[in-house]
Design a protein around this motif. Structure first.
Motif, PDB file in Angstrom:
ATOM      1  N   GLU A  37       0.851  -1.193   0.000  1.00 30.71           N
ATOM      2  CA  GLU A  37       0.000   0.000   0.000  1.00 30.71           C
ATOM      3  C   GLU A  37       0.885   1.241   0.000  1.00 30.71           C
ATOM      4  OE1 GLU A  37      -3.714  -1.753   2.730  1.00 30.71           O
ATOM      5  OE2 GLU A  37      -2.287  -0.324   3.565  1.00 30.71           O
ATOM      6  N   ALA A  38       0.424   2.283  -0.657  1.00 34.77           N
ATOM      7  CA  ALA A  38       1.066   3.591  -0.577  1.00 34.77           C
ATOM      8  C   ALA A  38       0.077   4.544   0.074  1.00 34.77           C
ATOM      9  CB  ALA A  38       1.462   4.087  -1.960  1.00 34.77           C
ATOM     10  N   ASN A  39       0.436   5.074   1.237  1.00 39.34           N
ATOM     11  CA  ASN A  39      -0.432   5.992   1.971  1.00 39.34           C
ATOM     12  C   ASN A  39       0.041   7.421   1.739  1.00 39.34           C
ATOM     13  OD1 ASN A  39      -2.113   4.055   3.745  1.00 39.34           O
ATOM     14  ND2 ASN A  39      -0.017   3.372   4.053  1.00 39.34           N
ATOM     15  N   ILE A  40      -0.767   8.216   1.101  1.00 35.10           N
ATOM     16  CA  ILE A  40      -0.435   9.608   0.820  1.00 35.10           C
ATOM     17  C   ILE A  40      -1.303  10.481   1.715  1.00 35.10           C
ATOM     18  CG2 ILE A  40      -0.249  11.380  -0.951  1.00 35.10           C
ATOM     19  CD1 ILE A  40      -0.344   9.054  -3.029  1.00 35.10           C
ATOM     20  N   LYS A  79      -5.074   6.175  -0.256  1.00 38.75           N
ATOM     21  CA  LYS A  79      -4.406   4.880  -0.111  1.00 38.75           C
ATOM     22  C   LYS A  79      -4.451   4.142  -1.444  1.00 38.75           C
ATOM     23  CE  LYS A  79      -5.052   2.470   3.688  1.00 38.75           C
ATOM     24  NZ  LYS A  79      -3.714   2.300   4.312  1.00 38.75           N
ATOM     25  N   LEU A  80      -3.258   3.844  -2.002  1.00 36.65           N
ATOM     26  CA  LEU A  80      -3.140   3.102  -3.246  1.00 36.65           C
ATOM     27  C   LEU A  80      -2.850   1.638  -2.904  1.00 36.65           C
ATOM     28  CD1 LEU A  80      -2.655   6.106  -4.002  1.00 36.65           C
ATOM     29  CD2 LEU A  80      -1.002   5.332  -5.703  1.00 36.65           C
ATOM     30  N   ASN A 111       2.877  13.911   2.544  1.00 36.85           N
ATOM     31  CA  ASN A 111       3.824  12.885   2.983  1.00 36.85           C
ATOM     32  C   ASN A 111       3.396  11.525   2.441  1.00 36.85           C
ATOM     33  OD1 ASN A 111       5.626  14.452   4.566  1.00 36.85           O
ATOM     34  ND2 ASN A 111       4.110  14.518   6.211  1.00 36.85           N
ATOM     35  N   LEU A 112       4.356  10.613   2.377  1.00 36.06           N
ATOM     36  CA  LEU A 112       4.113   9.290   1.822  1.00 36.06           C
ATOM     37  C   LEU A 112       4.667   8.230   2.753  1.00 36.06           C
ATOM     38  CD1 LEU A 112       3.335   7.416  -0.599  1.00 36.06           C
ATOM     39  CD2 LEU A 112       5.598   7.898  -1.542  1.00 36.06           C
ATOM     40  N   ILE A 113       3.872   7.192   3.011  1.00 34.40           N
ATOM     41  CA  ILE A 113       4.321   6.031   3.782  1.00 34.40           C
ATOM     42  C   ILE A 113       3.924   4.778   3.016  1.00 34.40           C
ATOM     43  CG2 ILE A 113       3.956   4.669   5.868  1.00 34.40           C
ATOM     44  CD1 ILE A 113       3.661   7.162   7.449  1.00 34.40           C
ATOM     45  N   PHE A 114       4.891   3.887   2.815  1.00 35.63           N
ATOM     46  CA  PHE A 114       4.606   2.615   2.161  1.00 35.63           C
ATOM     47  C   PHE A 114       4.358   1.538   3.214  1.00 35.63           C
ATOM     48  CE2 PHE A 114       7.543   4.475  -1.172  1.00 35.63           C
ATOM     49  CZ  PHE A 114       6.541   4.715  -2.102  1.00 35.63           C
ATOM     50  N   ASN A 115       3.410   0.655   2.923  1.00 44.75           N
ATOM     51  CA  ASN A 115       3.262  -0.575   3.688  1.00 44.75           C
ATOM     52  C   ASN A 115       3.830  -1.707   2.843  1.00 44.75           C
ATOM     53  OD1 ASN A 115       1.965   0.705   5.760  1.00 44.75           O
ATOM     54  ND2 ASN A 115      -0.098   0.158   5.106  1.00 44.75           N
ATOM     55  N   TYR A 116       4.808  -2.433   3.401  1.00 42.83           N
ATOM     56  CA  TYR A 116       5.429  -3.549   2.701  1.00 42.83           C
ATOM     57  C   TYR A 116       5.042  -4.864   3.366  1.00 42.83           C
ATOM     58  CZ  TYR A 116       8.675  -0.597  -0.005  1.00 42.83           C
ATOM     59  OH  TYR A 116       9.224   0.303  -0.872  1.00 42.83           O
ATOM     60  N   ASP A 117       4.697  -5.847   2.558  1.00 48.43           N
ATOM     61  CA  ASP A 117       4.391  -7.173   3.086  1.00 48.43           C
ATOM     62  C   ASP A 117       5.638  -8.049   2.977  1.00 48.43           C
ATOM     63  OD1 ASP A 117       3.048  -9.306   4.117  1.00 48.43           O
ATOM     64  OD2 ASP A 117       2.108  -9.883   2.229  1.00 48.43           O
ATOM     65  N   VAL A 118       6.727  -7.597   3.581  1.00 47.93           N
ATOM     66  CA  VAL A 118       7.977  -8.354   3.531  1.00 47.93           C
ATOM     67  C   VAL A 118       8.629  -8.351   4.908  1.00 47.93           C
ATOM     68  CG1 VAL A 118       8.440  -7.879   1.097  1.00 47.93           C
ATOM     69  CG2 VAL A 118       9.327  -6.324   2.839  1.00 47.93           C
ATOM     70  N   GLN A 119       9.404  -9.389   5.174  1.00 49.00           N
ATOM     71  CA  GLN A 119      10.201  -9.475   6.389  1.00 49.00           C
ATOM     72  C   GLN A 119      11.642  -9.794   6.005  1.00 49.00           C
ATOM     73  OE1 GLN A 119       7.314 -11.810   6.361  1.00 49.00           O
ATOM     74  NE2 GLN A 119       6.144  -9.991   6.887  1.00 49.00           N
ATOM     75  N   LEU A 120      12.542  -9.531   6.925  1.00 52.13           N
ATOM     76  CA  LEU A 120      13.946  -9.876   6.731  1.00 52.13           C
ATOM     77  C   LEU A 120      14.243 -11.110   7.573  1.00 52.13           C
ATOM     78  CD1 LEU A 120      16.690  -9.071   5.485  1.00 52.13           C
ATOM     79  CD2 LEU A 120      17.129  -7.734   7.561  1.00 52.13           C
ATOM     80  N   MET A 121      14.825 -12.127   6.939  1.00 52.62           N
ATOM     81  CA  MET A 121      15.068 -13.383   7.636  1.00 52.62           C
ATOM     82  C   MET A 121      16.547 -13.733   7.588  1.00 52.62           C
ATOM     83  SD  MET A 121      11.739 -15.473   6.208  1.00 52.62           S
ATOM     84  CE  MET A 121      11.700 -16.699   7.487  1.00 52.62           C
ATOM     85  N   LEU A 122      17.030 -14.249   8.697  1.00 56.20           N
ATOM     86  CA  LEU A 122      18.437 -14.612   8.854  1.00 56.20           C
ATOM     87  C   LEU A 122      18.591 -16.125   8.755  1.00 56.20           C
ATOM     88  CD1 LEU A 122      21.380 -13.755   9.671  1.00 56.20           C
ATOM     89  CD2 LEU A 122      20.657 -14.065  12.042  1.00 56.20           C
ATOM     90  N   GLU A 123      19.504 -16.575   7.893  1.00 52.20           N
ATOM     91  CA  GLU A 123      19.769 -18.003   7.779  1.00 52.20           C
ATOM     92  C   GLU A 123      20.415 -18.501   9.065  1.00 52.20           C
ATOM     93  OE1 GLU A 123      22.881 -20.525   5.200  1.00 52.20           O
ATOM     94  OE2 GLU A 123      21.362 -19.499   3.999  1.00 52.20           O
TER      95      GLU A 123
END
Length: 597
Positions: A258-261, A300-301, A324-336
């Motif tokens: 999502e892009a929140n403007i 909201k896009l 202002n702009l805030i993105f919502n990302y559906d991602v996580q950072l994972m450590l091997e």
């Protein structure tokens, strides 16, 4: 001394390894926290706020926070307090724009009252999370107040008692991982910073202060961004000339959920939007959501196309406008996981991390293009962590860490770009004794002090092993059954009506969707934790078989169905369209519950 035969040692080792896997042991990456949040917004509505927040922007800011949250998947609650809980809404699932409108309408309906006791508001917010927080969601409390207490002397409530309860609530929030972000409102210059700073510092939140209250939307943006591990991207501040003025919007990659403007302005604005292909996009439309309030407009896009969009904003002449702009990302950072070995000084540990969606490394390659990552190393006993740059491979981040001393270290990876960042969960490496373990190590070999006489058949070992396997298996079956019961989902919804038996006055039906709960739900939760219905905390609902509902009454309330009293102390079944009456003892009111599938 009897030694277990190798076969039994092997079987037991295999079983324990299986138990490790089924109870959460990981052979993949170590994952950071999820994206969804359970948020409780807490606001002081005492008369003193008429001066601290003269323009009433605190309510506007709360509504803006609601609009910023993802279109689906979050839960939001609201607490309005003075020296008591004036109004509250327990955590409810937000899965549509109508859900958000209902919460914002509730916020608009809040009214002020006399006196103030900050412990009441904070304590209730903590209880709401304790009763309804989803373990898969990130909890957060946002408190808007001037930090001052004004206790009712007639109630004999003392400042010492209030401080004691506040400290208890803070400790509970700290223990359970509920960060509390506090916003001090100082329009009249009488802000009491100390309790607000203490609450934020001890729970892992942040303290903000504003003297005008006009900055609250920006502050709420920063809180939302900080908690969601995204960044507020300033786009443009300008003075309107009364005509449409263009604001470029760049969607950097295909992983933007999502892009929140947010457009803050003194007066209403008109908007036009063009997508990267040059096509005009209707506002609102299926994937373009529009929210308006007195001091802001939120666009909201949903899953916007990568590329350069054009937003045109038309405001009143000479009106100051900030975008202002805030993105919502559906991602996580994972450590091997680290190599399965003991650690000692001089060992070189390979570090690998990657961005993932739903546990899969399938994010857009464009997401990596401008990202930088670092390994953050915190030595035990040291206050200052060290950082090691990692290499961006285009599909992940790689590097290494050489253990400098025979000590204990905490490792985590942080990756960021201009719009968001993510961190992995920390992993401990113990080289303090020349040998230790890290994430992903194999369990140590299983030994037993029991031995057999040479040459004899190991009957004792066979019996002991068999009993051990049976006991462990029985325990596993019991734990699995308990886990399954605690996580069983509900179906359908219930309608709740409250009747005042003295006046006959009946409330409008409240419809509560049950699929937001797992295992069980208390009637008190469904009644939004209103204090006068506290006794319904012991009236429980459980999911039954074949789309039924089970009610279990552990309280002093009387449960009736079709005019007959039910003994529900050990559970009674409710089928589709069943209606029950629950008579309270503390107040002369009844709660009618209809089960709708």
């Amino acid at each position: 001394m009897i030694r277990l035969p190798a076969l039994f040692r092997y079987i037991l080792s295999l079983w324990l390894l299986l138990a490790l896997v089924t109870t959460g042991g990981s052979t993949g990456f170590a994952q950071s926290g999820g994206d969804k949040m359970d948020a409780v917004l807490v606001v002081d509505v005492s008369h003193s706020m008429s001066q601290s927040d003269k323009n009433g922007v605190s309510l506007e800011a709360m509504k803006m926070f609601v609009d910023m949250t993802s279109a689906q998947g979050n839960k939001i609650g609201v607490v309005a307090y003075t020296d008591k809980i004036e109004r509250e809404k327990a955590l409810i699932n937000v899965n549509s724009e109508q859900d958000k409108k209902d919460i914002k309408a509730f916020i608009d309906s809040l009214q002020k009252g006399p006196y103030t006791d900050i412990a009441v508001g904070v304590g209730e917010a903590v209880k709401i999370l304790e009763n309804g927080q989803d373990p898969a969601h990130a909890p957060i409390i946002v408190l808007l107040a001037d930090g001052n207490n004004d206790l009712n002397k007639a109630s004999k409530r003392t400042q010492e008692k209030s401080d004691e309860e506040l400290n208890e609530a803070i400790q509970t929030a700290k223990d359970k991982g509920y960060p509390i972000y506090t916003i001090g409102l100082n329009a009249d210059g009488k802000l009491n910073r100390n309790p607000l700073q203490q609450i934020a510092a001890q729970t892992g939140g942040r303290f903000f202060e504003t003297s005008t209250a006009d900055n609250l939307p920006q502050i709420l943006s920063e809180i939302f961004a900080n908690h969601s591990k995204v960044k507020v991207v300033p786009l443009q501040n300008f003075t309107s000339n009364g005509q449409f003025q263009e604001v470029p919007i760049t969607i950097p990659n295909g992983s933007v959920l999502e892009a929140n403007i947010s457009i803050t302005s003194g007066k209403a604005v008109e908007l036009k939007l063009t997508d990267p292909s040059g096509k005009d996009v209707a506002i609102p439309s299926q994937d373009i959501l529009l929210s308006r309030s007195r001091t802001y407009t939120m666009l909201k896009l949903i899953q916007p196309s990568q590329g350069d969009w054009k937003l045109q904003v038309k405001g009143a002449e000479r009106d100051k406008i900030a975008v202002n702009l805030i993105f919502n990302y559906d991602v996580q950072l994972m450590l091997e996981p680290l190599a399965a070995k003991a650690f000692k000084k001089g060992d070189v540990i390979s570090i690998k991390a990657a961005l993932v969606t739903n546990g899969q490394q399938s994010v857009s390659p464009d997401l990596y293009k401008k990202m930088k990552a670092k390994l953050i190393v915190q030595e035990s006993g040291s206050q200052q962590p060290s950082e090691i740059d990692l290499t961006n491979t285009g599909s992940g981040f790689e590097g290494s860490f050489t253990i400098p001393e025979a000590k204990q270290y905490e490792l985590k990876v942080k990756a960021e770009d201009a719009s968001f960042y993510r961190e992995t969960k920390p992993v401990t490496v113990d080289a303090s004794k020349g040998a230790g373990t890290g994430s992903g190590t194999n369990p140590p070999p299983i030994t037993s002090p029991i031995t057999e006489e040479p040459g004899s058949f190991p009957w004792t070992a066979v019996i002991v092993g068999a009993i051990g396997v049976l006991l462990v298996s029985a325990g596993a079956i019991y734990l699995f059954a308990a886990w399954k019961k605690a996580n069983k989902g509900f179906t359908g919804q219930i309608a709740i009506e409250i009747v005042d038996e003295d006046t006959g006055e009946k409330s409008n039906p409240q419809y509560k969707k049950l699929n937001a709960f797992k295992g069980k739900v208390k009637l008190h939760q469904l009644l939004q934790l209103a204090p006068e219905f506290q006794e319904t905390d012991k009236v429980l609902f459980f999911p039954g078989k074949n789309d039924t509902l089970l009610i279990e009454n552990r309280s002093g309330c009387r449960v009736e169905k079709a005019g007959r009293v039910l003994d529900a102390s050990k559970g009674r079944e409710m089928k589709k369209n069943d209606r029950i009456k629950i008579s309270l003892t503390s107040v002369n009111k009844s709660v009618y519950v209809d089960y709708i599938v």
